[in-house]
Design a protein around this motif. Structure first.
Motif: not given
Length: 395
Positions: A242, A245, A304, A370
């Motif tokens: 990403s 985060t 993640d 998450i």
């Protein structure tokens, strides 16, 4: 060679890199004093040619023209870098050019004295005094370098006047070293004033952008960091990482510690937590304190899986006992959001991470959630993994 230049440009005491850069930038920004110095040396060399017609005077004038053009070019280059906000230090070329100019002027003034032409000797003395005064101002941020330039300019002139056959000229040479010492002291005084000013500015910037208790970036700096990180280049579309985060953190049990052990212990706990957060994340990450026991961590270019690993490490480190208060036990809950999956602005990401944090605390605290977008008309429904950690918050 570079180590020699770094030593010359260092101050009288070690200073933070930010202050050193400010001092070096201050030297590079003194363009007017440099322009006056170049013009004054050219004028003295020109008058030497007119009064003596000697070969050394013509050579001096030619060298001053070439060196003056070089210094103007280097000065314009440094100014352009400063305007482009790319100035991170100083280049070696202007430093050696300054030394070469001082040596050249000193040699020329030495020859002016040995020529025996009294008006030229007086002009050389006035020119040196003018240049030394400019050095004490322009090089206040680099006192070692400035002191070296002052000595190069004045001491050969003093030797020449002491050895001059002109009656009573030696008195000028005897007094010149005292003048040199006085100007070096003035240079050091200017350095102290300039250093105090930059220290105050740095302290004010720290107070404006950092939390006074923990030293972490505060809410204002957090938003600034958000803007910088979100404006950066996005990861490759095929990358699982990403762009940014976001962790929203809230301490579990902090109010009980603060009330039961006192505010002094509560403050010590916050300081210790800040240190543990710094130690738990990467060097490129930013841990910020928004206020109270609320923290935010910004983590660029993260998958993640990596986010989960860091979240677990943060939870483990924060929950460790404190040596100064073993009975003061706290934990932390974390809500996680990522760009561009959960938003592309600071408000969107903070809102998503905050919703995830709420669910993490609702499901027993000491865990993380998450946040992940799902199909429409699906209510908030976190899924628990085998370890009791809330893994995904569906929206």
């Amino acid at each position: 060679m570079r180590a020699c230049v770094d030593w010359l440009l260092a101050g009288t005491h070690p200073e933070p890199d930010e202050i050193r850069k400010d001092l070096l930038h201050q030297r590079a920004s003194k363009t007017k004093t440099l322009a006056v110095a170049i013009f004054a040396s050219l004028l003295t060399a020109t008058i030497a040619v007119a009064l003596t017609g000697a070969q050394w005077a013509y050579a001096w004038l030619a060298a001053e023209v070439l060196l003056g053009i070089t210094r103007v070019y280097l000065m314009m280059k440094d100014v352009a870098k400063a305007k482009a906000a790319q100035l991170t230090g100083t280049t070696i070329a202007p430093i050696w050019a300054g030394l070469a100019s001082a040596i050249l002027i000193s040699a020329g003034c030495f020859k002016c004295v040995t020529s025996g032409v009294l008006p030229l000797i007086l002009l050389a003395g006035i020119g040196i005094a003018n240049l030394v005064g400019g050095i004490s101002s322009r090089n206040a941020g680099t006192p070692r370098y400035g002191a070296l330039l002052i000595c190069i300019l004045t001491l050969p002139f003093a030797v020449a006047t002491i050895l001059s056959p002109i009656p009573y000229m030696f008195l000028v040479g005897v007094q010149t070293p005292l003048y040199t010492v006085g100007m070096i002291f003035l240079l050091l005084e200017n350095h102290k004033v300039l250093l105090d000013l930059h220290r105050s500015e740095l302290s004010n910037r720290q107070m404006a952008h950092h939390d006074l208790l923990t030293g972490l970036p505060n809410r204002a700096q957090n938003l600034k960091l958000f803007g910088e990180l979100l404006a950066g280049p996005a990861p490759d579309t095929t990358s699982p990482k990403s762009k940014l985060t976001v962790f929203c953190l809230d301490l579990d049990g902090f109010k009980a510690v603060n009330d039961g052990f006192g505010h002094a212990t509560g403050d010590a706990v916050l300081v210790a937590v800040a240190e543990r957060l710094r130690a738990s994340v990467r060097e490129v990450d930013f841990a910020c304190r928004l206020g109270g026991d609320e923290f935010v961590i910004l983590l660029p270019d993260l998958t993640d899986d990596e986010a989960v690993s860091i979240a677990r490490r943060v939870i483990s480190r924060v929950s460790e006992p404190f040596a100064f208060a073993p009975a003061a036990r706290i934990g932390v809950s974390i809500g996680i959001a990522a760009a561009p999956r959960d938003g592309v602005t600071a408000d969107e990401l903070l809102s998503a991470a905050d919703r995830a944090l709420y669910e993490a605390k609702r499901h027993g605290k000491g865990g993380f959630v998450i946040h992940a977008p799902c199909v429409e008309n699906v209510s908030l429904a976190p899924a628990m993994d085998a370890q009791g950690e809330v893994a995904v918050l569906a929206r």
